[in-house]
Design a protein around this motif. Sequence first.
Motif, PDB file in Angstrom:
ATOM      1  N   UNK A  67     -16.527  -3.846  -4.415  1.00 53.04           N
ATOM      2  CA  UNK A  67     -15.873  -3.256  -5.579  1.00 53.04           C
ATOM      3  C   UNK A  67     -16.526  -1.890  -5.822  1.00 53.04           C
ATOM      4  N   UNK A  68     -15.866  -0.996  -6.525  1.00 53.09           N
ATOM      5  CA  UNK A  68     -16.506   0.295  -6.803  1.00 53.09           C
ATOM      6  C   UNK A  68     -17.874   0.141  -7.473  1.00 53.09           C
ATOM      7  N   UNK A  69     -17.957  -0.691  -8.505  1.00 55.48           N
ATOM      8  CA  UNK A  69     -19.237  -0.878  -9.194  1.00 55.48           C
ATOM      9  C   UNK A  69     -20.285  -1.498  -8.268  1.00 55.48           C
ATOM     10  N   UNK A 138     -14.910   7.506  -9.149  1.00 49.88           N
ATOM     11  CA  UNK A 138     -13.892   7.602 -10.203  1.00 49.88           C
ATOM     12  C   UNK A 138     -13.312   6.234 -10.577  1.00 49.88           C
ATOM     13  N   UNK A 139     -13.648   5.206  -9.827  1.00 58.08           N
ATOM     14  CA  UNK A 139     -13.136   3.854 -10.090  1.00 58.08           C
ATOM     15  C   UNK A 139     -14.172   2.946 -10.753  1.00 58.08           C
ATOM     16  N   UNK A 140     -15.357   3.465 -11.001  1.00 59.28           N
ATOM     17  CA  UNK A 140     -16.433   2.665 -11.589  1.00 59.28           C
ATOM     18  C   UNK A 140     -16.113   2.362 -13.052  1.00 59.28           C
ATOM     19  N   UNK A 141     -16.387   1.127 -13.463  1.00 58.56           N
ATOM     20  CA  UNK A 141     -16.120   0.707 -14.841  1.00 58.56           C
ATOM     21  C   UNK A 141     -17.393   0.603 -15.676  1.00 58.56           C
ATOM     22  N   UNK A 149     -24.662   7.660 -11.569  1.00 62.01           N
ATOM     23  CA  UNK A 149     -23.932   8.484 -10.597  1.00 62.01           C
ATOM     24  C   UNK A 149     -23.936   9.939 -11.052  1.00 62.01           C
ATOM     25  N   UNK A 150     -23.583  10.145 -12.307  1.00 57.19           N
ATOM     26  CA  UNK A 150     -23.536  11.502 -12.853  1.00 57.19           C
ATOM     27  C   UNK A 150     -24.891  12.194 -12.711  1.00 57.19           C
TER      28      UNK A 150
END
Length: 159
Positions: A67-69, A138-141, A149-150
């Motif tokens: 999953x993205x996360x 961009x898909x992380x919740x 990430x930022x």
Amino acid sequence: MEVSATPFREMAPNRRAEDLSLAAEAILLAVRLGGVRAAVGAYWMLRIAALALRFDPPVSHLPQILTPDGSIEWALRQIPLTRERAIAESEIRRGEYLSANEGFYAPVGGEVTLTGEVAFSALQDVELVLSALPWVCSHVKDKEIESEIRSWLEIKGDL
């Protein structure tokens, strides 16, 4: 590995999940056994997670790590340096390049002979993982993962 899971290949949806899960297991095993560096494993895990996002309809029953996360959380744990240390290593590398003489560089048009094993620096591993984060970020919740990430992407240009 990636070719058999390509979204343009016709296969049953449950087979896609199986193939992607197998890819994730292979990456985890290769890292655990030392067959690939952790950063290379992180790069490929993010690549497979990004591939999974391209399916329409979405692939169901994927393992958490795809999953993205999950993929980003695992990849971030594979980064071998702190942000502060990565910046410091980058400054050292920049200084070495600026003060290098002709002997530092490979000869143009000549043969290059590598003696011993080629080593990759921890900074190169950081850069490899950071290069793959945008594929899924961009898909992380999860807000904590998003913040981490930022923080990493903010220093990417300084490396």
